[in-house]
Design a protein around this motif. Structure first.
Motif, PDB file in Angstrom:
ATOM      1  N   LEU A 237     -27.938  10.445 -23.583  1.00  0.00           N
ATOM      2  CA  LEU A 237     -27.442   9.227 -24.441  1.00  0.00           C
ATOM      3  C   LEU A 237     -28.428   8.999 -25.547  1.00  0.00           C
ATOM      4  O   LEU A 237     -28.128   8.685 -26.467  1.00  0.00           O
ATOM      5  N   ASN A 238     -29.750   9.042 -25.088  1.00  0.00           N
ATOM      6  CA  ASN A 238     -30.662   8.556 -26.054  1.00  0.00           C
ATOM      7  C   ASN A 238     -30.803   9.602 -27.179  1.00  0.00           C
ATOM      8  O   ASN A 238     -31.029   9.470 -28.317  1.00  0.00           O
ATOM      9  N   PHE A 239     -30.680  10.844 -26.811  1.00  0.00           N
ATOM     10  CA  PHE A 239     -30.495  11.943 -28.160  1.00  0.00           C
ATOM     11  C   PHE A 239     -29.331  11.685 -28.981  1.00  0.00           C
ATOM     12  O   PHE A 239     -29.646  11.501 -30.061  1.00  0.00           O
ATOM     13  N   LEU A 240     -28.433  11.495 -28.216  1.00  0.00           N
ATOM     14  CA  LEU A 240     -27.025  11.293 -29.184  1.00  0.00           C
ATOM     15  C   LEU A 240     -27.074  10.119 -29.891  1.00  0.00           C
ATOM     16  O   LEU A 240     -26.678  10.015 -31.051  1.00  0.00           O
ATOM     17  N   HIS A 241     -27.732   8.811 -29.505  1.00  0.00           N
ATOM     18  CA  HIS A 241     -27.840   7.765 -30.147  1.00  0.00           C
ATOM     19  C   HIS A 241     -28.922   7.812 -31.404  1.00  0.00           C
ATOM     20  O   HIS A 241     -28.559   7.673 -32.237  1.00  0.00           O
ATOM     21  N   GLN A 242     -29.867   8.742 -31.105  1.00  0.00           N
ATOM     22  CA  GLN A 242     -30.992   9.103 -32.186  1.00  0.00           C
ATOM     23  C   GLN A 242     -30.225   9.873 -33.193  1.00  0.00           C
ATOM     24  O   GLN A 242     -30.574   9.849 -34.508  1.00  0.00           O
ATOM     25  N   ASP A 243     -29.067  10.832 -32.700  1.00  0.00           N
ATOM     26  CA  ASP A 243     -28.575  11.519 -33.924  1.00  0.00           C
ATOM     27  C   ASP A 243     -27.477  10.933 -34.367  1.00  0.00           C
ATOM     28  O   ASP A 243     -26.635  11.412 -35.382  1.00  0.00           O
ATOM     29  N   GLY A 244     -27.276   9.415 -34.291  1.00  0.00           N
ATOM     30  CA  GLY A 244     -26.539   8.618 -34.991  1.00  0.00           C
ATOM     31  C   GLY A 244     -24.771   8.839 -34.307  1.00  0.00           C
ATOM     32  O   GLY A 244     -23.884   8.220 -35.133  1.00  0.00           O
ATOM     33  N   GLU A 245     -24.811   9.343 -33.272  1.00  0.00           N
ATOM     34  CA  GLU A 245     -23.422   9.668 -32.723  1.00  0.00           C
ATOM     35  C   GLU A 245     -23.072   7.909 -32.217  1.00  0.00           C
ATOM     36  O   GLU A 245     -23.594   7.533 -31.391  1.00  0.00           O
ATOM     37  N   ASN A 246     -21.477   7.873 -32.635  1.00  0.00           N
ATOM     38  CA  ASN A 246     -20.832   6.711 -32.119  1.00  0.00           C
ATOM     39  C   ASN A 246     -20.236   7.042 -30.628  1.00  0.00           C
ATOM     40  O   ASN A 246     -19.462   8.026 -30.473  1.00  0.00           O
ATOM     41  N   LEU A 247     -20.960   6.355 -29.715  1.00  0.00           N
ATOM     42  CA  LEU A 247     -20.594   6.552 -28.346  1.00  0.00           C
ATOM     43  C   LEU A 247     -19.825   5.438 -27.770  1.00  0.00           C
ATOM     44  O   LEU A 247     -19.256   5.467 -26.519  1.00  0.00           O
ATOM     45  N   VAL A 248     -19.241   4.444 -28.356  1.00  0.00           N
ATOM     46  CA  VAL A 248     -18.486   3.383 -27.994  1.00  0.00           C
ATOM     47  C   VAL A 248     -17.264   3.420 -28.745  1.00  0.00           C
ATOM     48  O   VAL A 248     -16.967   3.314 -29.841  1.00  0.00           O
ATOM     49  N   SER A 249     -15.983   3.531 -27.664  1.00  0.00           N
ATOM     50  CA  SER A 249     -14.797   3.661 -28.308  1.00  0.00           C
ATOM     51  C   SER A 249     -14.087   2.478 -28.925  1.00  0.00           C
ATOM     52  O   SER A 249     -14.770   1.316 -28.596  1.00  0.00           O
ATOM     53  N   ILE A 260     -25.864  -2.836 -24.259  1.00  0.00           N
ATOM     54  CA  ILE A 260     -27.307  -2.670 -24.819  1.00  0.00           C
ATOM     55  C   ILE A 260     -27.201  -1.103 -24.767  1.00  0.00           C
ATOM     56  O   ILE A 260     -27.120  -0.365 -23.883  1.00  0.00           O
ATOM     57  N   PRO A 261     -27.577  -0.572 -26.069  1.00  0.00           N
ATOM     58  CA  PRO A 261     -27.502   0.809 -26.262  1.00  0.00           C
ATOM     59  C   PRO A 261     -28.869   1.607 -25.975  1.00  0.00           C
ATOM     60  O   PRO A 261     -29.938   0.594 -25.679  1.00  0.00           O
ATOM     61  N   PRO A 262     -28.615   2.690 -25.759  1.00  0.00           N
ATOM     62  CA  PRO A 262     -27.494   3.672 -25.804  1.00  0.00           C
ATOM     63  C   PRO A 262     -26.768   3.737 -24.551  1.00  0.00           C
ATOM     64  O   PRO A 262     -27.226   3.927 -23.332  1.00  0.00           O
ATOM     65  N   CYS A 263     -25.222   3.636 -24.990  1.00  0.00           N
ATOM     66  CA  CYS A 263     -24.241   3.757 -23.908  1.00  0.00           C
ATOM     67  C   CYS A 263     -22.964   4.671 -24.426  1.00  0.00           C
ATOM     68  O   CYS A 263     -22.987   4.390 -25.494  1.00  0.00           O
ATOM     69  N   TYR A 264     -22.516   5.149 -23.507  1.00  0.00           N
ATOM     70  CA  TYR A 264     -21.195   5.768 -23.998  1.00  0.00           C
ATOM     71  C   TYR A 264     -20.130   5.065 -23.017  1.00  0.00           C
ATOM     72  O   TYR A 264     -20.313   4.923 -21.852  1.00  0.00           O
ATOM     73  N   ILE A 265     -19.151   4.350 -23.798  1.00  0.00           N
ATOM     74  CA  ILE A 265     -18.123   3.655 -23.136  1.00  0.00           C
ATOM     75  C   ILE A 265     -16.903   4.120 -23.616  1.00  0.00           C
ATOM     76  O   ILE A 265     -16.395   4.234 -24.890  1.00  0.00           O
ATOM     77  N   GLY A 266     -15.892   4.762 -22.701  1.00  0.00           N
ATOM     78  CA  GLY A 266     -14.869   5.296 -23.080  1.00  0.00           C
ATOM     79  C   GLY A 266     -13.813   4.437 -23.461  1.00  0.00           C
ATOM     80  O   GLY A 266     -13.799   3.430 -23.518  1.00  0.00           O
ATOM     81  N   GLU A 267     -12.409   5.161 -23.636  1.00  0.00           N
ATOM     82  CA  GLU A 267     -11.227   4.490 -24.172  1.00  0.00           C
ATOM     83  C   GLU A 267     -10.879   3.610 -23.065  1.00  0.00           C
ATOM     84  O   GLU A 267     -10.875   3.830 -21.815  1.00  0.00           O
TER      85      GLU A 267
END
Length: 336
Positions: A237-249, A260-267
Motif C-alpha cells: 500500500l505504501n509503495f502504491l501510494h508513493q507511486d501516486g496510484e488511486n487506491l480508493v474507489s 487515513i492513507p494509504p488504504c485500498y478501499i474497494g467498490e
C-alpha cells in the motif's frame, strides 16, 4: 520471454484463509498475489511476454483457471494451465509444464512479491534473484566467487556463507537446459527432503560450467503466513501510494467516517462512524460500522462492527462484531 509460475500448493501456513481459495489468489492491496507478481515481473523485464504458464492443483477449479488465463491475456501473452496434483517438490512442479520449457524464461514462485528496477544480464545462462537478509541461516543462500558468479547454493547454512537469500525467482537463457537436467533428476530419483528440487537441476548446470549470476531486488515481500501477509499488504500500500496510484474507489460511501492513507478501499464499501487506516485493504462490498481499523487486510463482502482491529486478516463474506484486536478468521466465518 516466458513466465512459469508454480503455484499448486494450498498454503497450509495461511489457513484458514486458504481453505476456500488458493494462497496466490489472496488479494494484497486489492489485487491477488499472483496477479501482482506476474505484472511486476513483466514490468521489470521490459520484454514482450510470449506465454505465462501456471502450474496449479486440478482442484482449484475452472473459475481460478479462467482468472489466471486473464492475467496472461492482459499482457498480450498466451496463457497455459498445467496440473501438479501431488506435492513432489519444486523440480517436479516445473516439469509438469514440460511442454512450455523452451527458450528464455523466468520461473517465479507465487508466494512472494518484489519491487525492483534492473537490467537483465542476458549474457548469463541464468540469473537467480536474491535479497540481503539479516538471518541467512533461515534461508537458502548463494555463494559467489571473485567474478560475482554464483558457484554454490546452500540451504539454511549453519555456518555463514553469505547473506544473499534466494527469493524464488529465476531467469534461464534457455530453460530447455534446466528441463533436461530436471529430467535426469526425475529419472534417477534424486530426492532431497522427500521431494524433487529445482536446486538439483541447477547444481548439475553449474557442474557443467554454465554461468549463474545474482540479480538483486530492492524489496522482497513474503506471503507465507498471516502476519507477514498483513505486513506485505501494508508495505505494498505504501509503495502504491508513493507511486501516486488511486487506491480508493469512487463509489465508497462515507458517513462520519475517515480514511487515513494509504488504504485500498474497494467498490461499494460503506463506512459509518469509522476510522480506517493507515495500511488497510478493504475488499469490495464490505461494510465497517462503529469501528477503527489499521494495519489490516479484509477481503470482500465482509461486515465489521463495534471493533478495534490492528494486524487483522479477515476473509470473504465474514461477519465480525466484537472487541478482539489481533484476529485471523477465514471465509464465511462469524464472530458476534
Amino acid at each position: 520471454m516466458k513466465i512459469i509460475v508454480p503455484m499448486a500448493g494450498r498454503g497450509s501456513r495461511l489457513r484458514p484463509h486458504t481453505l476456500t481459495i488458493p494462497k496466490p489468489l489472496i488479494p494484497v492491496a486489492g489485487k491477488p498475489i499472483v496477479h501482482r507478481l506476474v505484472e511486476d515481473i513483466a514490468g521489470v523485464l521490459n520484454q514482450d511476454i510470449e506465454e505465462v504458464a501456471f502450474i496449479i492443483h486440478e482442484s482449484f477449479g475452472k473459475q481460478v483457471e479462467e482468472e489466471l488465463l486473464e492475467i496472461a491475456q492482459k499482457l498480450g501473452a498466451k496463457g497455459t494451465i498445467y496440473y501438479q496434483n501431488e506435492a513432489l517438490g519444486t523440480g517436479h512442479a516445473i516439469m509438469c509444464a514440460k511442454d512450455s520449457l523452451n527458450g528464455p524464461a523466468v520461473i517465479a514462485y507465487a508466494d512472494t512479491l518484489i519491487r525492483a528496477d534492473f537490467d537483465l544480464d542476458t549474457t548469463a545462462d541464468s540469473v537467480i534473484w536474491v535479497k540481503q537478509v539479516e538471518k541467512p541461516e533461515a534461508f537458502g543462500v548463494i555463494n559467489l566467487n571473485e567474478a560475482n558468479e554464483i558457484v554454490e547454493l546452500v540451504e539454511k547454512p549453519k555456518e555463514f556463507v553469505s547473506d544473499l537469500a534466494v527469493i524464488g525467482i529465476y531467469y534461464f537463457k534457455d530453460i530447455a537446459v534446466l528441463r533436461n537436467e530436471l529430467q535426469l533428476v526425475l529419472d534417477n530419483n534424486i530426492i532431497h527432503g522427500g521431494e524433487y528440487q529445482i536446486n538439483d537441476g541447477i547444481k548439475q548446470m553449474m557442474e557443467k560450467g554454465m554461468k549463474f549470476v545474482p540479480g538483486k531486488v530492492d524489496e522482497w515481500m513474503d506471503c507465507g503466513n498471516k502476519d507477514v501477509t498483513v505486513d506485505t499488504n501494508s508495505r505494498m500500500l505504501n509503495f502504491l501510494h508513493q507511486d501516486g496510484e488511486n487506491l480508493v474507489s469512487d463509489d465508497v460511501k462515507l458517513d462520519n467516517a475517515t480514511i487515513i492513507p494509504p488504504c485500498y478501499i474497494g467498490e461499494g464499501v460503506i463506512l459509518i462512524n469509522a476510522t480506517v487506516g493507515p495500511n488497510v485493504s478493504l475488499g469490495k462490498g464490505s461494510k465497517v460500522e462503529n469501528a477503527t481499523i489499521k494495519n489490516s487486510l479484509v477481503q470482500t463482502h465482509t461486515t465489521i462492527k463495534n471493533a478495534t482491529l490492528d494486524n487483522a486478516m479477515i476473509g470473504n463474506h465474514a461477519s465480525f462484531d466484537g472487541n478482539f484486536t489481533n484476529i485471523s478468521i477465514g471465509d464465511y466465518s462469524v464472530l458476534e
